[in-house]
Design an enzyme around this catalytic site. Sequence first.
Site, PDB file in Angstrom:
ATOM      1  N   ASP A   8      -3.149  -9.143 -37.931  1.00  0.00           N
ATOM      2  CA  ASP A   8      -2.738  -8.746 -39.337  1.00  0.00           C
ATOM      3  C   ASP A   8      -3.677  -8.720 -40.403  1.00  0.00           C
ATOM      4  O   ASP A   8      -3.980  -9.839 -40.980  1.00  0.00           O
ATOM      5  CB  ASP A   8      -1.380  -8.797 -39.677  1.00  0.00           C
ATOM      6  CG  ASP A   8      -0.381  -8.132 -38.677  1.00  0.00           C
ATOM      7  OD1 ASP A   8      -0.635  -7.625 -37.657  1.00  0.00           O
ATOM      8  OD2 ASP A   8       0.826  -8.736 -38.937  1.00  0.00           O
ATOM      9  N   ASP A 129       8.678   1.517 -35.339  1.00  0.00           N
ATOM     10  CA  ASP A 129       9.253   0.128 -35.873  1.00  0.00           C
ATOM     11  C   ASP A 129      10.710   0.532 -36.357  1.00  0.00           C
ATOM     12  O   ASP A 129      11.097   1.422 -36.798  1.00  0.00           O
ATOM     13  CB  ASP A 129       8.415  -0.251 -37.073  1.00  0.00           C
ATOM     14  CG  ASP A 129       7.189  -0.461 -36.851  1.00  0.00           C
ATOM     15  OD1 ASP A 129       6.668  -0.946 -36.069  1.00  0.00           O
ATOM     16  OD2 ASP A 129       6.291   0.073 -37.998  1.00  0.00           O
TER      17      ASP A 129
END
Length: 242
Positions: A8, A129
């Site tokens: 990330d 998500d």
Amino acid sequence: MIIYPAIDIQGGNCVRLRQGVAENATKYFEDPAEPAKAFARDGSAWIHVVDLDGAFGGEPRNLAALKRIAETGLKIQFGGGLRTIENVRAVLDSGAARAIVGTKAAHDDGFVAELVKTFGGEKIAVGIDAKDGFVAVKGWVDVTARRATELAGTAARLGVKTIIYTDIATDGMLRGPNFPALEEMLKSTTANIIASGGVSRREDILKLRALAGTHANLDGAIVGKALYEKRVELPDLLAISK
């Protein structure tokens, strides 16, 4: 089953978040290419990269880092702020093998269909998500009224080959994946599913591998914080996932 080590990127650095909250970031490397090189040395074929600045800002912000990671030779799936055809093209041109669309895909089926027509279903992944079964968007800031399983089924019908499914409640918490929700997702679509969120020990990968034995569309698992915290070793995960 494929293991996807995760990177990330926030502010150009390699970080990990807890439950997708930007302020809950831990920095591990200043250069995201550094862990990528280590993952390549350990035998990984793929890597999962998320541009957190892009996810929160609405357009990709870390293409330079993507290009450096691509120099490792790893196949990259990259997401974060990909909300236009031009965004997706830029990511693919910068070295990604697969572009992940999330927020725009949750709101606009026509956009997904256009991406598949333009780039092919193999190069487009829909990132789903979920919070309590519903799709969360804009870097997990907003929760929609759309069920995650419905979006998964629709994406497959539109020609998308890969879905990356993240359970927000488990992401970055090192408590193990949400297996009942994952199994429901696997049953809802013909697309390949990559499980994300919560992997904390080798037993989680063994359990996922067993699940792949009964659900052929479980393509793999994303592993992030557990690698950085040394709770698991990538060579071991790669070996037991085969």
